[in-house]
Design an enzyme around this catalytic site. Structure first.
Site, short mmCIF file in Angstrom:
data_model
loop_
_atom_site.label_atom_id
_atom_site.label_comp_id
_atom_site.label_asym_id
_atom_site.label_seq_id
_atom_site.Cartn_x
_atom_site.Cartn_y
_atom_site.Cartn_z
NE ARG A 229 -4.27 -1.43 0.12
CZ ARG A 229 -4.41 -2.55 -0.56
NH1 ARG A 229 -3.41 -2.98 -1.32
NH2 ARG A 229 -5.52 -3.25 -0.50
CG HIS A 277 -3.27 -1.49 -6.75
ND1 HIS A 277 -3.67 -0.71 -5.69
CD2 HIS A 277 -3.21 -2.76 -6.26
CE1 HIS A 277 -3.85 -1.47 -4.62
NE2 HIS A 277 -3.57 -2.71 -4.95
#
Length: 314
Positions: A229, A277
């Site tokens: 993250r 991502h």
């Protein structure tokens, strides 16, 4: 069975509804699967399969019994104000996701260990810039976070002959990996690594874990790989250290803001690879069996497997 199972509602802007519906109904033909935009009777919904649903999504689902998070990270979900209390949340732990993640991490580690960014930059200059390869055991890789995904990634890295360190909140044992635990060991692990791989969950305890001071603990010229993250890193400090060369290069799949804004400095840094991502995603064909099993368990009044601890954030 149809009446007992009830309805599953799907909400994700990043996943294909039809593919997931077909995969689930191949496992549970009597399960009604509807898209969030087509809910006619919210009171019939017993299960929600979601990835970053819109604000207020859960408020109408008064009969909800299970929330299935479409991915491994649940930080965005457990932080919501409309999350119904007491409803079990499960994550997908498909082995295919672990393999996909391990493959991405191995690609990134090999890319940095073999100095590929150096050759990419030389190619753009039209320069034959030979740099002699190093033996794998001359490169130390530190994997921070040894959950299911991190453990498999660390295992794959050490199989290639790299000296591999692992760090986690509690001590783990992984063949071929030198494991450490606790905050008191983190700076030492960072200082030993030529490549640092972030695979920790996003929790209040890991928020900006790699702040400017801790990024400075990395070896001069070390590479950073973040597949966890963006919130784990002080992104502004990271950019400064990439520009100065203290961080030699980075492969980044996650960011403080996603999508990464078009004017962000990371796009133009020559020593940075940006990917959107995608290091690991849930695969319907291989994940549906696990999800279906949990739906049946909940319908039978049993606790689901792979339940998330909302307070811990993973």
């Amino acid at each position: 069975m149809a009446e007992r199972l009830g309805t599953l509602v799907f909400s994700s802007d990043f996943d294909d509804f039809a593919t997931w519906k077909n995969a689930l109904q191949a496992q549970l033909p009597d399960l009604q699967v509807v898209h969030a935009s087509a809910i006619e009777r919210p009171e019939d919904v017993r299960y929600a399969m979601v990835w970053k649903p819109p604000a207020g999504f859960f408020e109408r689902l008064l009969g909800l019994q299970l929330i299935i998070n479409l991915g491994a990270g649940v930080d965005a979900l457990v932080a919501r104000s409309d999350l119904p209390p007491g409803i079990p949340i499960t994550r997908i732990t498909d082995p295919q996701m672990s393999r996909m993640m391990a493959g991405y991490v191995l690609f990134a580690v090999l890319r940095h260990a073999r100095d590929i960014p150096h050759f990419e930059q030389a190619q753009r200059r039209g320069e034959w810039a030979y740099r002699h390869p190093r033996a794998p055991d001359e490169t130390t890789v530190a994997v921070l976070g040894l959950g299911q995904l991190g453990a498999m990634a660390a295992h794959e890295v050490q199989r290639q002959g790299f000296r591999t360190l692992g760090w986690s909140r509690t001590l783990r044992q992984i063949d071929g990996v030198q494991c450490f635990s606790g905050m008191e060991t983190l700076d030492d692990v960072l200082g030993q690594a030529d490549i640092v791989v972030l695979m920790l969950p996003a929790t209040p305890h890991t928020h900006q874990l790699l702040d400017r001071n801790r990024l400075m603990r990395m070896r001069q010229g070390a590479a950073l790989v973040n597949v966890a993250r963006g919130s784990l890193v002080d992104q502004a400090a990271m950019v400064d250290l990439l520009r100065s060369g203290h961080i030699g290069a980075a492969t980044l799949d996650v960011f403080t803001q996603e999508p990464l804004p078009r004017d962000d400095a990371l796009w133009s840094l020559p020593n940075v690879l940006v990917t959107p991502h995608l290091a690991s995603v849930a695969i319907p064909a291989s994940s549906a069996q696990q999800i279906a099993a949990n739906i049946v368990r909940v319908a039978q009044g049993l606790d689901p497997d792979n339940r998330v601890d909302a307070e811990r954030g993973y």
